[in-house]
Design a protein around this motif. Structure first.
Motif, PDB file in Angstrom:
ATOM      1  N   SER A 228      14.667  80.307   4.000  1.00  0.00           N
ATOM      2  CA  SER A 228      14.172  81.253   3.109  1.00  0.00           C
ATOM      3  C   SER A 228      14.636  82.712   3.228  1.00  0.00           C
TER       4      SER A 228
ATOM      5  N   GLU B 189      18.116  82.798   1.850  1.00  0.00           N
ATOM      6  CA  GLU B 189      17.951  82.842   0.239  1.00  0.00           C
ATOM      7  C   GLU B 189      17.459  84.087  -0.308  1.00  0.00           C
TER       8      GLU B 189
ATOM      9  N   ASP C 111      12.090  78.868   7.475  1.00  0.00           N
ATOM     10  CA  ASP C 111      12.011  80.145   7.677  1.00  0.00           C
ATOM     11  C   ASP C 111      13.537  80.844   7.611  1.00  0.00           C
TER      12      ASP C 111
END
Length: 91
Positions: free
Chosen positions: A84, A87, A81
């Motif tokens: 991500s 990113e 989590d």
């Protein structure tokens, strides 16, 4: 992410399970943490409050060499989590 002790505990578990020693110490480091690469020691500023500790760990965890195979399922989910969201923010 909520700024609670439970969240802090989950974030602290990630580097610890990956073999890092997490210590809270006084220091003259600006960012709230310092990484000693050779010894896999992470030193965080002990004067940070819960919110500051969480934010520091969120900034720090993506920089560490984390082997996800060593993480529990809950820690792995939290780690993925964090990565991500980082990113998504960068793109």
């Amino acid at each position: 992410m909520k700024y609670t002790q439970t969240t802090l505990d989950k974030l602290q578990a990630i580097p610890e399970q990956a073999g890092y020693v997490l210590r809270y110490e006084r220091g003259t480091f600006q960012s709230g943490y310092c990484i000693l690469e050779e010894r896999k020691v992470v030193v965080l500023n002990k004067f940070l409050q819960t919110e500051g500790r969480i934010n520091t760990l969120l900034e720090l965890i993506p920089q560490l060499d984390i082997n996800t195979e060593l993480l529990t399922e809950e820690s792995k989910k939290t780690y993925i989590d964090i990565i991500s969201k980082l990113e998504a923010k960068e793109s």
